[in-house]
Write a protein that holds these residues in place. Sequence first.
Motif, PDB file in Angstrom:
ATOM      1  N   THR A 151      -2.249  -7.134  11.018  1.00  0.00           N
ATOM      2  CA  THR A 151      -3.069  -8.073  11.778  1.00  0.00           C
ATOM      3  C   THR A 151      -3.675  -7.367  12.981  1.00  0.00           C
ATOM      4  OG1 THR A 151      -1.163  -8.765  13.080  1.00  0.00           O
ATOM      5  CG2 THR A 151      -1.648 -10.046  11.103  1.00  0.00           C
ATOM      6  N   TRP A 152      -4.666  -7.932  13.576  1.00  0.00           N
ATOM      7  CA  TRP A 152      -5.300  -7.430  14.792  1.00  0.00           C
ATOM      8  C   TRP A 152      -5.726  -5.964  14.661  1.00  0.00           C
ATOM      9  CZ3 TRP A 152      -6.559 -10.801  18.559  1.00  0.00           C
ATOM     10  CH2 TRP A 152      -5.895 -12.018  18.564  1.00  0.00           C
ATOM     11  N   GLY A 153      -6.163  -5.570  13.489  1.00  0.00           N
ATOM     12  CA  GLY A 153      -6.620  -4.192  13.293  1.00  0.00           C
ATOM     13  C   GLY A 153      -5.512  -3.210  12.972  1.00  0.00           C
ATOM     14  N   GLY A 154      -4.309  -3.686  12.796  1.00  0.00           N
ATOM     15  CA  GLY A 154      -3.197  -2.802  12.438  1.00  0.00           C
ATOM     16  C   GLY A 154      -3.347  -2.284  11.014  1.00  0.00           C
ATOM     17  N   SER A 155      -2.495  -1.323  10.622  1.00  0.00           N
ATOM     18  CA  SER A 155      -2.585  -0.744   9.279  1.00  0.00           C
ATOM     19  C   SER A 155      -1.202  -0.515   8.681  1.00  0.00           C
ATOM     20  CB  SER A 155      -3.348   0.580   9.332  1.00  0.00           C
ATOM     21  OG  SER A 155      -2.637   1.524  10.111  1.00  0.00           O
ATOM     22  N   VAL A 156      -1.184  -0.453   7.352  1.00  0.00           N
ATOM     23  CA  VAL A 156       0.046  -0.181   6.608  1.00  0.00           C
ATOM     24  C   VAL A 156      -0.242   0.946   5.623  1.00  0.00           C
ATOM     25  CG1 VAL A 156       1.748  -1.104   4.981  1.00  0.00           C
ATOM     26  CG2 VAL A 156       0.839  -2.572   6.791  1.00  0.00           C
ATOM     27  N   LYS A 157       0.515   2.052   5.730  1.00  0.00           N
ATOM     28  CA  LYS A 157       0.396   3.181   4.805  1.00  0.00           C
ATOM     29  C   LYS A 157       1.780   3.484   4.257  1.00  0.00           C
ATOM     30  CE  LYS A 157      -3.574   5.169   7.082  1.00  0.00           C
ATOM     31  NZ  LYS A 157      -4.097   6.258   7.906  1.00  0.00           N
ATOM     32  N   ASN A 158       1.993   3.114   3.008  1.00  0.00           N
ATOM     33  CA  ASN A 158       3.303   3.257   2.383  1.00  0.00           C
ATOM     34  C   ASN A 158       3.210   4.215   1.198  1.00  0.00           C
ATOM     35  OD1 ASN A 158       5.842   3.011   1.301  1.00  0.00           O
ATOM     36  ND2 ASN A 158       5.605   0.895   0.664  1.00  0.00           N
ATOM     37  N   ARG A 159       3.855   5.367   1.298  1.00  0.00           N
ATOM     38  CA  ARG A 159       3.856   6.362   0.222  1.00  0.00           C
ATOM     39  C   ARG A 159       5.081   6.237  -0.682  1.00  0.00           C
ATOM     40  NH1 ARG A 159       1.971  11.773   3.484  1.00  0.00           N
ATOM     41  NH2 ARG A 159       0.193  10.812   4.462  1.00  0.00           N
ATOM     42  N   HIS A 160       5.916   5.266  -0.413  1.00  0.00           N
ATOM     43  CA  HIS A 160       7.192   5.140  -1.146  1.00  0.00           C
ATOM     44  C   HIS A 160       7.338   3.761  -1.782  1.00  0.00           C
ATOM     45  CE1 HIS A 160       7.714   8.429   1.695  1.00  0.00           C
ATOM     46  NE2 HIS A 160       8.539   8.921   0.793  1.00  0.00           N
ATOM     47  N   HIS A 161       6.276   3.273  -2.413  1.00  0.00           N
ATOM     48  CA  HIS A 161       6.290   1.915  -2.948  1.00  0.00           C
ATOM     49  C   HIS A 161       6.814   1.812  -4.375  1.00  0.00           C
ATOM     50  CE1 HIS A 161       2.573   3.233  -4.823  1.00  0.00           C
ATOM     51  NE2 HIS A 161       2.165   3.595  -3.623  1.00  0.00           N
ATOM     52  N   GLY A 162       7.141   2.904  -5.027  1.00  0.00           N
ATOM     53  CA  GLY A 162       7.678   2.841  -6.386  1.00  0.00           C
ATOM     54  C   GLY A 162       9.118   2.358  -6.385  1.00  0.00           C
ATOM     55  N   PRO A 163       9.692   2.171  -7.568  1.00  0.00           N
ATOM     56  CA  PRO A 163      11.095   1.735  -7.630  1.00  0.00           C
ATOM     57  C   PRO A 163      12.033   2.822  -7.115  1.00  0.00           C
ATOM     58  CG  PRO A 163      10.257   2.237  -9.827  1.00  0.00           C
ATOM     59  CD  PRO A 163       9.095   2.347  -8.893  1.00  0.00           C
ATOM     60  N   MET A 179      -1.388  -4.768  16.528  1.00  0.00           N
ATOM     61  CA  MET A 179      -2.480  -3.800  16.679  1.00  0.00           C
ATOM     62  C   MET A 179      -2.036  -2.383  16.312  1.00  0.00           C
ATOM     63  SD  MET A 179      -3.999  -5.289  20.233  1.00  0.00           S
ATOM     64  CE  MET A 179      -5.348  -4.165  20.394  1.00  0.00           C
ATOM     65  N   GLY A 180      -0.778  -2.206  15.980  1.00  0.00           N
ATOM     66  CA  GLY A 180      -0.239  -0.887  15.665  1.00  0.00           C
ATOM     67  C   GLY A 180      -0.308  -0.563  14.188  1.00  0.00           C
ATOM     68  N   SER A 181       0.457   0.444  13.790  1.00  0.00           N
ATOM     69  CA  SER A 181       0.452   0.882  12.394  1.00  0.00           C
ATOM     70  C   SER A 181       1.879   1.015  11.875  1.00  0.00           C
ATOM     71  CB  SER A 181      -0.275   2.220  12.264  1.00  0.00           C
ATOM     72  OG  SER A 181       0.419   3.222  12.971  1.00  0.00           O
ATOM     73  N   PHE A 182       1.984   0.978  10.564  1.00  0.00           N
ATOM     74  CA  PHE A 182       3.249   1.192   9.870  1.00  0.00           C
ATOM     75  C   PHE A 182       3.001   2.313   8.872  1.00  0.00           C
ATOM     76  CE2 PHE A 182       5.995   0.743   6.252  1.00  0.00           C
ATOM     77  CZ  PHE A 182       7.236   0.496   6.798  1.00  0.00           C
ATOM     78  N   LYS A 183       3.858   3.360   8.858  1.00  0.00           N
ATOM     79  CA  LYS A 183       3.695   4.493   7.943  1.00  0.00           C
ATOM     80  C   LYS A 183       5.048   4.908   7.386  1.00  0.00           C
ATOM     81  CE  LYS A 183       0.398   6.674  10.989  1.00  0.00           C
ATOM     82  NZ  LYS A 183       0.143   7.834  11.800  1.00  0.00           N
ATOM     83  N   THR A 184       5.034   5.422   6.157  1.00  0.00           N
ATOM     84  CA  THR A 184       6.215   6.086   5.617  1.00  0.00           C
ATOM     85  C   THR A 184       5.865   7.552   5.401  1.00  0.00           C
ATOM     86  OG1 THR A 184       5.697   5.656   3.285  1.00  0.00           O
ATOM     87  CG2 THR A 184       6.996   3.988   4.442  1.00  0.00           C
ATOM     88  N   ARG A 185       6.851   8.399   5.624  1.00  0.00           N
ATOM     89  CA  ARG A 185       6.680   9.832   5.401  1.00  0.00           C
ATOM     90  C   ARG A 185       7.845  10.328   4.563  1.00  0.00           C
ATOM     91  NH1 ARG A 185       4.460  11.756  11.291  1.00  0.00           N
ATOM     92  NH2 ARG A 185       2.460  10.737  11.058  1.00  0.00           N
ATOM     93  N   GLY A 186       7.616  11.429   3.848  1.00  0.00           N
ATOM     94  CA  GLY A 186       8.633  11.976   2.965  1.00  0.00           C
ATOM     95  C   GLY A 186       9.679  12.806   3.677  1.00  0.00           C
TER      96      GLY A 186
END
Length: 191
Positions: A151-163, A179-186
Motif C-alpha cells: 500500500t502507499w507505494g510500497g513493494s513486495v519482492k519474494n524470491r522464495h514463493h515455491g513450496p 510506504m516501505g518494501s518487503f524483500k526476500t534474499r537467498g
Amino acid sequence: MGEDAKAMRAGDADREAVAAILREALAEGRLDLHEVDERLARTYAARTYGELDPLVADLPATLPWQEPPAPPADEKPLVLSAGWSSEKRTGAWRVPRRIVAEPSMSDVKLDFRQVPSPPPHIDLEVKGGMGSIVLVVPEGWSVDTDELRATWGGSVKNRHHGPAGPGRPTIHVSGTTGMGSFKTRGAYFYE
C-alpha cells in the motif's frame, strides 16, 4: 534422540519422508546417483527410526519425528518495532512461531541462515510504515506472501514463493507494507 525413540518402529510415511529428502539432495547436487540408490535401498529396508536417522544425518533436513515439540499456546510473539533505529535478528537466534514487524521509520532484517531449529510454520505479521523488511532465508525454505498487501507505494519482492523442501519451514506473511518494501534474499546474500 534417545535410545527408546531410536528403537521405535518406522512406518511407510516415515520412510517416504526420508526418500523425499534423499531425492531433494540429488536434485541439489549434495549426493550423486550411486549414493542416493544405496541410501534409498537402506531406507525402504529400515524398520526403526534409529536405522533411518543416519541416512540423512549429513543433509540439511529435519525429519518429522525429530521436530521439537510445539511451543505453548500462550507463547508471546516477537515484536520488532523499528522507529528511529533499525531492528535485526542474525546468527543463532530462537525463532518463535509468530513475529510482528513494525518498520515505521527504519528497517527490520530477519536473517534465518543460522537458526538451529525453526518451527515448521512461522507467521510474520507486517505493520508497515516507511521502513523496509528484508528476510534472508536458507535454501529450501518457502515464503508465502499471498496475504501481504503493498500500500502507499510500497513493494513486495519474494524470491522464495515455491513450496518448502522436505523438513524445511514456511514463513506465512500477512499485513501491509505501507510506504516501505518487503524483500526476500537467498542464503548467499552478503551485506
